[in-house]
Design an enzyme around this catalytic site. Structure first.
Site, PDB file in Angstrom:
ATOM      1  N   ARG A 175     132.321  32.196  46.624  1.00  0.00           N
ATOM      2  CA  ARG A 175     131.529  33.273  46.024  1.00  0.00           C
ATOM      3  C   ARG A 175     132.358  34.490  45.608  1.00  0.00           C
ATOM      4  O   ARG A 175     131.941  35.633  45.737  1.00  0.00           O
ATOM      5  CB  ARG A 175     130.397  33.709  46.971  1.00  0.00           C
ATOM      6  CG  ARG A 175     129.407  32.633  47.268  1.00  0.00           C
ATOM      7  CD  ARG A 175     128.654  32.123  46.023  1.00  0.00           C
ATOM      8  NE  ARG A 175     128.005  30.863  46.333  1.00  0.00           N
ATOM      9  CZ  ARG A 175     128.536  29.675  46.000  1.00  0.00           C
ATOM     10  NH1 ARG A 175     129.670  29.589  45.335  1.00  0.00           N
ATOM     11  NH2 ARG A 175     127.928  28.556  46.312  1.00  0.00           N
ATOM     12  N   SER A 224     120.916  35.234  48.100  1.00  0.00           N
ATOM     13  CA  SER A 224     121.486  35.341  49.446  1.00  0.00           C
ATOM     14  C   SER A 224     122.244  36.662  49.585  1.00  0.00           C
ATOM     15  O   SER A 224     123.116  36.963  48.781  1.00  0.00           O
ATOM     16  CB  SER A 224     122.459  34.191  49.706  1.00  0.00           C
ATOM     17  OG  SER A 224     121.739  32.982  49.738  1.00  0.00           O
ATOM     18  N   GLU A 295     127.414  39.231  50.449  1.00  0.00           N
ATOM     19  CA  GLU A 295     127.835  38.616  49.187  1.00  0.00           C
ATOM     20  C   GLU A 295     127.546  39.611  48.058  1.00  0.00           C
ATOM     21  O   GLU A 295     128.278  39.714  47.087  1.00  0.00           O
ATOM     22  CB  GLU A 295     127.027  37.329  48.987  1.00  0.00           C
ATOM     23  CG  GLU A 295     127.325  36.610  47.691  1.00  0.00           C
ATOM     24  CD  GLU A 295     126.491  35.335  47.535  1.00  0.00           C
ATOM     25  OE1 GLU A 295     126.336  34.585  48.532  1.00  0.00           O
ATOM     26  OE2 GLU A 295     125.994  35.097  46.428  1.00  0.00           O
TER      27      GLU A 295
HETATM   28  C1  LIG Z   1     116.694  34.576  43.191  1.00  0.00           C
HETATM   29  C2  LIG Z   1     118.206  34.524  43.207  1.00  0.00           C
HETATM   30  C3  LIG Z   1     118.837  33.344  43.556  1.00  0.00           C
HETATM   31  C4  LIG Z   1     120.241  33.270  43.567  1.00  0.00           C
HETATM   32  N1  LIG Z   1     120.834  32.095  43.900  1.00  0.00           N
HETATM   33  C5  LIG Z   1     122.186  32.003  43.872  1.00  0.00           C
HETATM   34  C6  LIG Z   1     122.832  30.757  44.188  1.00  0.00           C
HETATM   35  O1  LIG Z   1     122.204  29.752  44.459  1.00  0.00           O
HETATM   36  N2  LIG Z   1     124.191  30.731  44.166  1.00  0.00           N
HETATM   37  C7  LIG Z   1     124.949  31.834  43.837  1.00  0.00           C
HETATM   38  O2  LIG Z   1     126.183  31.733  43.807  1.00  0.00           O
HETATM   39  N3  LIG Z   1     124.358  33.023  43.559  1.00  0.00           N
HETATM   40  C8  LIG Z   1     123.005  33.136  43.552  1.00  0.00           C
HETATM   41  N4  LIG Z   1     122.408  34.341  43.275  1.00  0.00           N
HETATM   42  C9  LIG Z   1     123.254  35.529  43.070  1.00  0.00           C
HETATM   43  C10 LIG Z   1     123.633  35.820  41.619  1.00  0.00           C
HETATM   44  O3  LIG Z   1     122.720  35.241  40.732  1.00  0.00           O
HETATM   45  C11 LIG Z   1     125.039  35.341  41.255  1.00  0.00           C
HETATM   46  O4  LIG Z   1     126.016  35.949  42.061  1.00  0.00           O
HETATM   47  C12 LIG Z   1     125.366  35.644  39.793  1.00  0.00           C
HETATM   48  O5  LIG Z   1     126.514  34.907  39.425  1.00  0.00           O
HETATM   49  C13 LIG Z   1     125.616  37.099  39.461  1.00  0.00           C
HETATM   50  O6  LIG Z   1     125.693  37.209  38.045  1.00  0.00           O
HETATM   51  P1  LIG Z   1     125.230  38.513  37.293  1.00  0.00           P
HETATM   52  O7  LIG Z   1     125.476  38.333  35.842  1.00  0.00           O
HETATM   53  O8  LIG Z   1     123.843  38.859  37.666  1.00  0.00           O
HETATM   54  O9  LIG Z   1     126.259  39.560  37.889  1.00  0.00           O
HETATM   55  P2  LIG Z   1     125.977  41.076  38.343  1.00  0.00           P
HETATM   56  O10 LIG Z   1     125.045  41.057  39.509  1.00  0.00           O
HETATM   57  O11 LIG Z   1     125.603  41.899  37.181  1.00  0.00           O
HETATM   58  O12 LIG Z   1     127.429  41.505  38.835  1.00  0.00           O
HETATM   59  C14 LIG Z   1     128.048  40.969  39.979  1.00  0.00           C
HETATM   60  C15 LIG Z   1     129.444  41.623  40.101  1.00  0.00           C
HETATM   61  O13 LIG Z   1     130.248  41.217  39.010  1.00  0.00           O
HETATM   62  C16 LIG Z   1     130.668  42.327  38.210  1.00  0.00           C
HETATM   63  N5  LIG Z   1     130.582  41.841  36.821  1.00  0.00           N
HETATM   64  C17 LIG Z   1     129.510  41.252  36.228  1.00  0.00           C
HETATM   65  N6  LIG Z   1     129.834  40.801  35.008  1.00  0.00           N
HETATM   66  C18 LIG Z   1     131.150  41.110  34.827  1.00  0.00           C
HETATM   67  C19 LIG Z   1     132.068  40.878  33.774  1.00  0.00           C
HETATM   68  N7  LIG Z   1     131.716  40.236  32.657  1.00  0.00           N
HETATM   69  N8  LIG Z   1     133.349  41.317  33.911  1.00  0.00           N
HETATM   70  C20 LIG Z   1     133.741  41.947  35.045  1.00  0.00           C
HETATM   71  N9  LIG Z   1     132.908  42.189  36.078  1.00  0.00           N
HETATM   72  C21 LIG Z   1     131.630  41.779  35.968  1.00  0.00           C
HETATM   73  C22 LIG Z   1     129.716  43.454  38.550  1.00  0.00           C
HETATM   74  O14 LIG Z   1     130.342  44.726  38.407  1.00  0.00           O
HETATM   75  C23 LIG Z   1     129.407  43.145  40.020  1.00  0.00           C
HETATM   76  O15 LIG Z   1     130.456  43.623  40.836  1.00  0.00           O
HETATM   77  C24 LIG Z   1     121.003  34.424  43.239  1.00  0.00           C
HETATM   78  C25 LIG Z   1     120.360  35.616  42.876  1.00  0.00           C
HETATM   79  C26 LIG Z   1     118.972  35.660  42.843  1.00  0.00           C
HETATM   80  C27 LIG Z   1     118.296  36.948  42.437  1.00  0.00           C
END
Ligand SMILES: Cc1cc2nc3c(=O)[nH]c(=O)nc-3n(C[C@H](O)[C@H](O)[C@H](O)COP(=O)(O)OP(=O)(O)OC[C@H]3O[C@@H](n4cnc5c(N)ncnc54)[C@H](O)[C@@H]3O)c2cc1C
Length: 305
Positions: A175, A224, A295
């Site tokens: 992660r 999570s 996480e």
């Molecule tokens: C209902 C639910 C279920 C989920 N299930 C899972 C699962 O099964 N497995 C899992 O791994 N995760 C899960 N997640 C967590 C989440 O979806 C993942 O971690 C996802 O990859 C985050 O992507 P995001 O675009 O929303 O990133 P964000 O939340 O917007 O950002 C996460 C981090 O990355 C940075 N960031 C984002 N984009 C960039 C970029 N392009 N360049 C540089 N930095 C950047 C941000 O500053 C922040 O620090 C879940 C979340 C929810 C709400």
């Protein structure tokens, strides 16, 4: 300001971020912008540099806890970087996607070709860029199971240049990915062998059903909250065994359906969620001598909490 033929608007001042994260909490960004291409990103990065302002990136906002006091400096929202391209070459399906393309769009492409990556991408919220940052994936014993398995390269914007970083140069962890920053992941190149799975639809349905049965998907959450300890225990099980399911601080509650989820019951603040995270860590540490590692990424003004 002009870049090429287009006019770039100045960043918005004092922009509310609560609608841009899946917990639906948090304050305002001092400044906020949503670039649509790399020229605009370069412009905004230069804008921040000139004004000596901090820069924070926000993807789908599904893994962040944004402070009630907001985020200092400029927040660059990546939601409008939506272009992608898919093609077949040398028996592989290739997809190049900008950071703001959603994981579900990528899942749909793999599904159309009946390819295995559709399985781990099923139900993963947020964008492709955030998926690489977090090395998002599933715990199940499938392959591929996380971004590490499908990414070939990324293009990262660092100040005024774009750097190509190959998969092998990235340090992939559970992660998390390292070795590419600091910078903004602008584009992601992925590929997978064209070896269709006849039962992909069926398996996908089962995975989606598992998620709906085990996770509180109707409530606002960030998925999570804690990573699983490297010693093999499951964070959700540890929290549940501490009797914390349903425990509430303010309007933030440990889900009764899945103990590793904290849900916003309606009017939760970021500080409610933060305090619940701290309380959970303390309780699990006292009972099991295991310190859970969040996480979720804390963004913004948290110093004095
Ligand atoms: C209902 C639910 C279920 C989920 N299930 C899972 C699962 O099964 N497995 C899992 O791994 N995760 C899960 N997640 C967590 C989440 O979806 C993942 O971690 C996802 O990859 C985050 O992507 P995001 O675009 O929303 O990133 P964000 O939340 O917007 O950002 C996460 C981090 O990355 C940075 N960031 C984002 N984009 C960039 C970029 N392009 N360049 C540089 N930095 C950047 C941000 O500053 C922040 O620090 C879940 C979340 C929810 C709400």
């Amino acid at each position: 300001m002009k870049t090429g033929n287009s006019q770039v608007r100045e960043p918005y001042c004092s922009y509310s971020l609560s609608g841009l994260n899946s917990w639906k909490v948090g304050g305002k960004a001092d400044f906020f912008c949503q670039p649509e291409n790399k020229e605009e990103i370069f412009y905004y990065l230069q804008w921040a540099r000139k004004q000596n302002r901090l820069v924070t990136f926000l993807g789908g906002g599904t893994n962040v806890l944004i402070s009630d006091k907001g985020i200092e400096g400029l927040v660059i929202g990546l939601q409008k970087l939506k272009t992608f391209r898919e093609w077949e070459e040398a028996d592989r399906l290739h997809i190049n996607a900008l950071a703001g393309v959603s994981k579900s769009q990528i899942m749909q492409i793999f599904l159309k070709h009946k390819l295995a990556p559709a399985l781990f991408l099923c139900g993963l919220p947020g964008d492709v860029g955030g998926g690489v940052v977090m090395n998002a994936g599933v715990g199940q014993d499938i392959f591929p199971k996380e971004f590490k398995d499908i990414v070939d390269w990324i293009r990262v914007i660092k100040e005024d240049k774009i750097v190509l970083i190959k998969k092998e140069e990235i340090k992939w962890e559970y992660r998390l990915s390292k070795g590419w920053g600091p910078g903004l992941i602008y584009e992601v190149g992925m590929s997978w062998p064209v070896e269709p799975l006849p039962d992909v639809q069926e398996r996908l349905k089962n995975m989606a059903l598992k998620r709906t049965q085990s996770q509180p998907l109707q409530s606002a959450s960030c998925g999570s909250v804690f990573k699983n300890p490297l010693t093999g225990e499951k964070s959700g099980a540890l929290i549940e065994q501490c009797g914390l399911k349903g425990y509430q601080i303010g309007q933030a509650c440990i889900s009764k359906k899945h103990a590793n989820f904290i849900v916003n019951m309606g009017g939760a603040t970021a500080i409610d969620i933060h305090q619940l995270i701290q309380y959970t860590r303390k309780t699990v540490q006292e009972k099991y001598n295991i310190l859970l590692e969040p996480e979720v990424k804390y963004l913004g003004r948290w110093d004095d909490n």
